[in-house]
Scaffold this motif. Structure first.
Motif, PDB file in Angstrom:
ATOM      1  N   ILE A  23      25.694 -24.378 -38.913  1.00 51.90           N
ATOM      2  CA  ILE A  23      24.913 -24.330 -37.681  1.00 51.90           C
ATOM      3  C   ILE A  23      25.826 -24.686 -36.514  1.00 51.90           C
ATOM      4  O   ILE A  23      26.478 -25.734 -36.533  1.00 51.90           O
ATOM      5  N   ASP A  24      25.880 -23.826 -35.520  1.00 48.87           N
ATOM      6  CA  ASP A  24      26.749 -24.083 -34.371  1.00 48.87           C
ATOM      7  C   ASP A  24      26.213 -25.212 -33.497  1.00 48.87           C
ATOM      8  O   ASP A  24      26.957 -26.110 -33.099  1.00 48.87           O
ATOM      9  N   THR A  25      24.912 -25.154 -33.193  1.00 45.41           N
ATOM     10  CA  THR A  25      24.319 -26.149 -32.295  1.00 45.41           C
ATOM     11  C   THR A  25      22.922 -26.532 -32.790  1.00 45.41           C
ATOM     12  O   THR A  25      22.128 -25.651 -33.131  1.00 45.41           O
ATOM     13  N   ILE A  26      22.665 -27.828 -32.819  1.00 44.48           N
ATOM     14  CA  ILE A  26      21.325 -28.327 -33.132  1.00 44.48           C
ATOM     15  C   ILE A  26      20.793 -28.991 -31.871  1.00 44.48           C
ATOM     16  O   ILE A  26      21.280 -30.038 -31.451  1.00 44.48           O
ATOM     17  N   CYS A  27      19.788 -28.363 -31.267  1.00 42.10           N
ATOM     18  CA  CYS A  27      19.207 -28.886 -30.029  1.00 42.10           C
ATOM     19  C   CYS A  27      17.946 -29.679 -30.371  1.00 42.10           C
ATOM     20  O   CYS A  27      17.030 -29.145 -31.007  1.00 42.10           O
ATOM     21  N   ILE A  28      17.909 -30.931 -29.953  1.00 42.49           N
ATOM     22  CA  ILE A  28      16.748 -31.784 -30.169  1.00 42.49           C
ATOM     23  C   ILE A  28      16.137 -32.118 -28.813  1.00 42.49           C
ATOM     24  O   ILE A  28      16.771 -32.768 -27.980  1.00 42.49           O
ATOM     25  N   VAL A  29      14.925 -31.653 -28.574  1.00 44.57           N
ATOM     26  CA  VAL A  29      14.216 -31.986 -27.347  1.00 44.57           C
ATOM     27  C   VAL A  29      13.376 -33.232 -27.617  1.00 44.57           C
ATOM     28  O   VAL A  29      12.563 -33.259 -28.537  1.00 44.57           O
ATOM     29  N   ASP A  30      13.601 -34.271 -26.833  1.00 45.69           N
ATOM     30  CA  ASP A  30      12.864 -35.524 -27.020  1.00 45.69           C
ATOM     31  C   ASP A  30      11.685 -35.591 -26.052  1.00 45.69           C
ATOM     32  O   ASP A  30      11.857 -35.820 -24.861  1.00 45.69           O
ATOM     33  N   ASN A  31      10.493 -35.401 -26.601  1.00 44.52           N
ATOM     34  CA  ASN A  31       9.277 -35.477 -25.789  1.00 44.52           C
ATOM     35  C   ASN A  31       8.672 -36.881 -25.778  1.00 44.52           C
ATOM     36  O   ASN A  31       7.586 -37.070 -25.225  1.00 44.52           O
ATOM     37  N   SER A  32       9.352 -37.844 -26.391  1.00 42.21           N
ATOM     38  CA  SER A  32       8.804 -39.198 -26.495  1.00 42.21           C
ATOM     39  C   SER A  32       8.773 -39.913 -25.146  1.00 42.21           C
ATOM     40  O   SER A  32       7.905 -40.761 -24.907  1.00 42.21           O
ATOM     41  N   VAL A  33       9.751 -39.607 -24.297  1.00 40.24           N
ATOM     42  CA  VAL A  33       9.906 -40.299 -23.007  1.00 40.24           C
ATOM     43  C   VAL A  33       9.917 -41.809 -23.240  1.00 40.24           C
ATOM     44  O   VAL A  33       9.163 -42.573 -22.629  1.00 40.24           O
ATOM     45  N   ASP A  34      10.793 -42.217 -24.157  1.00 44.44           N
ATOM     46  CA  ASP A  34      10.891 -43.622 -24.559  1.00 44.44           C
ATOM     47  C   ASP A  34      12.372 -43.958 -24.727  1.00 44.44           C
ATOM     48  O   ASP A  34      13.092 -43.265 -25.471  1.00 44.44           O
ATOM     49  N   THR A  35      12.821 -45.002 -24.072  1.00 44.69           N
ATOM     50  CA  THR A  35      14.243 -45.351 -24.077  1.00 44.69           C
ATOM     51  C   THR A  35      14.759 -45.651 -25.472  1.00 44.69           C
ATOM     52  O   THR A  35      15.850 -45.204 -25.857  1.00 44.69           O
ATOM     53  N   ALA A  36      13.995 -46.407 -26.250  1.00 44.70           N
ATOM     54  CA  ALA A  36      14.421 -46.779 -27.600  1.00 44.70           C
ATOM     55  C   ALA A  36      14.520 -45.551 -28.501  1.00 44.70           C
ATOM     56  O   ALA A  36      15.473 -45.413 -29.282  1.00 44.70           O
ATOM     57  N   GLU A  37      13.542 -44.668 -28.386  1.00 40.80           N
ATOM     58  CA  GLU A  37      13.548 -43.457 -29.211  1.00 40.80           C
ATOM     59  C   GLU A  37      14.714 -42.555 -28.819  1.00 40.80           C
ATOM     60  O   GLU A  37      15.417 -42.007 -29.681  1.00 40.80           O
ATOM     61  N   LEU A  38      14.950 -42.413 -27.534  1.00 41.03           N
ATOM     62  CA  LEU A  38      16.066 -41.601 -27.067  1.00 41.03           C
ATOM     63  C   LEU A  38      17.395 -42.176 -27.534  1.00 41.03           C
ATOM     64  O   LEU A  38      18.309 -41.435 -27.905  1.00 41.03           O
ATOM     65  N   SER A  39      17.505 -43.507 -27.563  1.00 43.11           N
ATOM     66  CA  SER A  39      18.732 -44.157 -28.015  1.00 43.11           C
ATOM     67  C   SER A  39      19.040 -43.812 -29.469  1.00 43.11           C
ATOM     68  O   SER A  39      20.204 -43.593 -29.834  1.00 43.11           O
TER      69      SER A  39
END
Length: 297
Positions: A23-39
């Motif tokens: 796989i060349d690129t794995i794009c993960i869109v984070d809809n959580s809008v949460d700092t800890a989850e994004l981290s």
């Protein structure tokens, strides 16, 4: 590409299962809008250069997030794009099998056969959409996979858990509807694909496992599920066939859906049934407002 909503641990397990895939690129869109989850997602990004995490400013819903992620990737027309639910696990050769099928049938949307539970029974191996009733079925469901059937085959409904396609096919379909927020985006896409002559296919040689309901919680289906499923079946079926949502068979199916939480759920039965009522009323109200707006213009 993957849409994350407080599912970072499951995303990590999914990525582990994809390590042998090219796989060349794995794009993960984070809809959580949460700092800890994004981290947590950023840590995954640091450990793998193929991963790109795209944080959302707000929870835009599933369809809008997928559309944005694919455009962010800016693929070429012949690139393979694979949308994957975070609560799935891919077998090691799953993507390779899908790519082979898309080489044979380039103008199609292909899904692996998806199993669930300890017995590995079928969760999704195809399905059908009845616009007149507003009904979607997985066929066959909760049965042992047919090990004799390994050739790809056509279906009438494509589940949104793991569809793959060439980007040119996605452009022809114009992506997901982005006004549904969640649920029935795949039904709408399937209807449009059928109307456009784009084949929806299952490759039974490609396999994934689905932890059913994991991304929605362990208390049965959520009230949000019942609200948006009730609302969106009206919106989607109205777009496909404006008369169907006022038919007796459609109202009967709506009554069956209203009874579902009362029969199946172990928690919050009444509030979930009320969500069906609210969602249905919202759906018909939105149809009426759209119709009035069209008439005025």
């Amino acid at each position: 590409m993957i849409v994350n909503y407080y599912t970072s641990e499951m995303v990590a397990d999914l990525l582990q299962s994809l390590q042998e895939s090219k796989i060349d690129t794995i794009c993960i869109v984070d809809n959580s809008v949460d700092t800890a989850e994004l981290s947590k997602l950023k840590q995954l990004e640091c450990n793998d250069t193929s991963i790109v995490v795209v944080p959302s400013v707000s929870n835009s819903g599933f369809g809008a997030a997928v559309n944005a992620a694919i455009e962010h990737l800016d693929p070429s027309m012949d690139d393979l794009v694979w949308i994957i639910n975070p609560d799935t696990i891919a077998e090691s050769d799953c993507l390779n099998k899908i790519e082979q099928t898309l080489t044979r049938y380039p103008n199609s949307v292909v899904s692996p056969l998806i199993t669930f539970g300890d017995r590995g029974h079928v969760w999704f191996a195809g399905g059908s959409v009845d616009i007149r009733k507003g009904r979607v079925e997985h066929q066959p469901y909760d049965s042992a996979p047919d090990l004799q059937t390994l050739e790809p085959y056509n279906v009438g409904f494509m589940c949104g858990a793991a569809p793959a396609f060439r980007y040119q096919t996605w452009k022809l379909l114009q992506g997901f509807r982005d006004d549904l927020f969640m649920y029935w985006e795949d039904v709408d896409l399937s209807i449009r694909a059928n109307q456009s002559g784009i084949a929806l296919m299952i490759d039974p040689a490609a396999r994934m496992w689905h932890k059913v309901g994991a991304s929605s919680g362990n208390e049965g289906q959520s009230s949000l599920y019942y609200y948006y499923a009730a609302r969106n079946r009206i919106l989607v079926c109205n777009t496909a066939n404006r008369t169907s949502i006022y038919s007796a068979s459609f109202f009967l199916e709506n009554a069956k859906f209203l009874l579902r939480p009362l029969r199946r759920e172990h928690h919050e039965k009444i509030s979930k049934a009320a969500s069906v009522v609210r969602g249905s009323l919202a759906g018909y109200r939105m149809v009426r407002l759209t119709s009035e707006s069209t008439t005025v213009s």
